[in-house]
Design a protein around this motif. Structure first.
Motif, PDB file in Angstrom:
ATOM      1  N   VAL A   1      17.934   1.104  -8.331  1.00 52.14           N
ATOM      2  CA  VAL A   1      16.576   1.330  -7.609  1.00 52.14           C
ATOM      3  C   VAL A   1      15.976   0.435  -9.336  1.00 52.14           C
ATOM      4  O   VAL A   1      15.673   0.647 -10.593  1.00 52.14           O
ATOM      5  CB  VAL A   1      16.236   2.310  -7.992  1.00 52.14           C
ATOM      6  N   THR A   2      14.741   0.154  -8.679  1.00 49.39           N
ATOM      7  CA  THR A   2      13.516  -0.600  -9.799  1.00 49.39           C
ATOM      8  C   THR A   2      12.140  -0.579  -9.783  1.00 49.39           C
ATOM      9  O   THR A   2      11.856   0.393  -8.647  1.00 49.39           O
ATOM     10  CB  THR A   2      13.330  -2.168  -9.315  1.00 49.39           C
TER      11      THR A   2
ATOM     12  N   ASN B   1       8.696   0.131  -0.019  1.00 52.63           N
ATOM     13  CA  ASN B   1       9.931  -0.661  -0.382  1.00 52.63           C
ATOM     14  C   ASN B   1      10.704   0.176  -2.236  1.00 52.63           C
ATOM     15  O   ASN B   1      11.988   1.086  -1.340  1.00 52.63           O
ATOM     16  CB  ASN B   1      10.103  -1.327   0.083  1.00 52.63           C
ATOM     17  N   ALA B   2       9.860  -0.006  -2.481  1.00 52.11           N
ATOM     18  CA  ALA B   2      10.283   0.903  -3.892  1.00 52.11           C
ATOM     19  C   ALA B   2      10.433   2.839  -3.944  1.00 52.11           C
ATOM     20  O   ALA B   2      11.436   3.446  -4.240  1.00 52.11           O
ATOM     21  CB  ALA B   2       9.396   0.069  -5.352  1.00 52.11           C
ATOM     22  N   VAL B   3       9.372   2.848  -3.559  1.00 53.30           N
ATOM     23  CA  VAL B   3       9.338   4.530  -2.322  1.00 53.30           C
ATOM     24  C   VAL B   3      10.722   4.732  -2.084  1.00 53.30           C
ATOM     25  O   VAL B   3      11.816   6.085  -1.746  1.00 53.30           O
ATOM     26  CB  VAL B   3       7.900   5.170  -2.600  1.00 53.30           C
TER      27      VAL B   3
ATOM     28  N   GLU C   1       8.903   7.950  10.122  1.00 54.33           N
ATOM     29  CA  GLU C   1       8.647   7.534   8.731  1.00 54.33           C
ATOM     30  C   GLU C   1       7.196   5.944   8.669  1.00 54.33           C
ATOM     31  O   GLU C   1       8.166   4.959   9.639  1.00 54.33           O
ATOM     32  CB  GLU C   1       9.045   7.090   7.551  1.00 54.33           C
ATOM     33  N   THR C   2       6.949   6.005   7.983  1.00 51.67           N
ATOM     34  CA  THR C   2       6.067   3.989   8.263  1.00 51.67           C
ATOM     35  C   THR C   2       6.995   2.934   8.058  1.00 51.67           C
ATOM     36  O   THR C   2       8.088   3.092   6.991  1.00 51.67           O
ATOM     37  CB  THR C   2       5.221   4.521   7.239  1.00 51.67           C
ATOM     38  N   ASP C   3       6.933   1.962   8.315  1.00 49.18           N
ATOM     39  CA  ASP C   3       7.637   1.046   8.267  1.00 49.18           C
ATOM     40  C   ASP C   3       6.902   0.355   7.442  1.00 49.18           C
ATOM     41  O   ASP C   3       5.921  -0.072   7.036  1.00 49.18           O
ATOM     42  CB  ASP C   3       8.012   0.190   9.581  1.00 49.18           C
ATOM     43  N   CYS C   4       7.497  -0.110   6.168  1.00 49.17           N
ATOM     44  CA  CYS C   4       6.850  -0.226   4.637  1.00 49.17           C
ATOM     45  C   CYS C   4       6.675  -2.182   5.347  1.00 49.17           C
ATOM     46  O   CYS C   4       5.904  -3.130   4.532  1.00 49.17           O
ATOM     47  CB  CYS C   4       7.677  -0.291   3.734  1.00 49.17           C
TER      48      CYS C   4
ATOM     49  N   GLY D   1      17.045  -0.545   4.942  1.00 48.81           N
ATOM     50  CA  GLY D   1      16.267  -1.332   4.411  1.00 48.81           C
ATOM     51  C   GLY D   1      15.881  -2.637   5.841  1.00 48.81           C
ATOM     52  O   GLY D   1      17.329  -2.516   6.528  1.00 48.81           O
ATOM     53  N   GLY D   2      15.328  -2.869   5.997  1.00 46.08           N
ATOM     54  CA  GLY D   2      15.588  -3.589   7.330  1.00 46.08           C
ATOM     55  C   GLY D   2      14.826  -2.850   8.759  1.00 46.08           C
ATOM     56  O   GLY D   2      14.303  -1.838   8.465  1.00 46.08           O
ATOM     57  N   SER D   3      15.739  -3.617   9.316  1.00 53.57           N
ATOM     58  CA  SER D   3      15.635  -2.956  11.081  1.00 53.57           C
ATOM     59  C   SER D   3      17.350  -2.055  11.143  1.00 53.57           C
ATOM     60  O   SER D   3      17.819  -2.735   9.701  1.00 53.57           O
ATOM     61  CB  SER D   3      15.799  -3.048  12.034  1.00 53.57           C
TER      62      SER D   3
END
Length: 304
Positions: free
Chosen positions: A25-26, A71-73, A88-91, A126-128
């Protein structure tokens, strides 16, 4: 995790990532992380919990900063084992397709000729959503592993069945469960094959004794899945003896008219626990929990 990432450097220790999470994780910095956290708290309700906090922080990150911070969250929540939530929201933005993999439970104990199951859980990180093909390796001779279904869409689950033949050798074996999609992730299932062993001793002075067997992470209620009634006030004494090298927990619960509540807890992180409680008349029961490790146990109890 969100502020500093999993490998902050500068002499600071690395943060562990839960099984099935991202490889790293960054961090986005403490100021951004703090603003996201504060924004999420403004959305807090009476039913607030970790999944709700995940959804709120994702929405705040996207609305305040954008897809990169969102996306980091998402990666930080996945790293600590709080999976994706419905709604939940799509980033947005460009996100590398990925998924996580987890087992529940992650270990099991079984006798030759029997079987044990575990649930393989997946989530989209990540992604779909994508198709994840499941497989297993490392099973000893005489042991077969199957999945139903053998492939899932990330976010779904599959039942893993470990069938142990009558000729399988006793021992403990790590079985690697692999999920293959746009990426490959693995988790380890710890299988223990053993012959029946007698329950531990050491509660000989108890008025009543009960035996049972638990797999790691499981719970049993005693006496015999029920409760007992103490007609007079006095001292309740519980004695738990579990398998060597494990951590079994003991709880004494009392019925308060609405539900069972803990009134005494054994105080050691080991296989053996003792508790004493001076209580009023009422309905009581003991709960044995296999916090770590599996095997047979003996519970002794004395009551007024």
């Amino acid at each position: 995790m969100l502020a500093e990432g999993s490998n902050p450097g500068g002499g600071k220790p690395s943060s562990p990532i839960c099984s099935g999470g991202p490889s790293s994780v960054t961090g986005i910095g403490v100021q951004k992380a703090g603003k996201i956290f504060m924004g999420a708290l403004l959305m807090k309700t009476s039913s607030w919990n970790h999944p709700a906090a995940r959804k709120a922080t994702l929405a705040t990150a996207k609305n305040t900063y954008g897809s990169a911070e969102c996306n980091a969250v998402k990666a930080a929540w996945n790293a600590i084992g709080v999976p994706a939530q419905s709604g939940e929201t799509d980033c947005g933005g460009t996100t590398t397709p990925d998924f996580s993999l987890a087992l529940n439970p992650a270990s099991g104990s079984v006798q030759p000729g029997a079987s044990v199951t575990s649930t393989v859980n997946t989530s989209t990180t990540g992604g779909s959503a994508q198709t994840v093909q499941l497989s297993a390796s490392g099973a000893p001779s005489g042991v077969t592993v199957s999945f139903s279904p053998s492939s899932v869409t990330s976010g779904g689950s599959s039942t893993m069945t470990v069938q142990v033949g009558t000729g399988a050798a006793t021992g403990t074996y790590p079985i690697t469960v692999t999920g293959t999609g746009s990426a490959t992730h693995t988790v380890t299932y710890q299988l223990t094959v053993g012959k029946d062993t007698p329950p531990p001793t050491g509660c000989d002075n108890s008025e009543h004794t009960y035996q049972g067997s638990l797999a790691s992470g499981r719970t049993a209620v005693q006496p015999d899945g029920s409760y007992y009634y103490s007609a007079a006030p006095g001292t309740h004494v519980g004695c738990l003896r579990g398998p060597a090298g494990t951590d079994f927990d003991l709880y004494l619960q009392k019925w308060n008219g609405y539900g069972w509540t803990d009134v005494a807890v054994g105080g050691t992180a080991s296989a053996d626990e003792d508790l004493t409680y001076n209580g009023t008349a009422g309905y009581y029961r003991y709960v044995v929990h296999a916090y770590s490790g599996s095997g047979a146990y003996t519970l002794g109890l004395s009551n007024p």
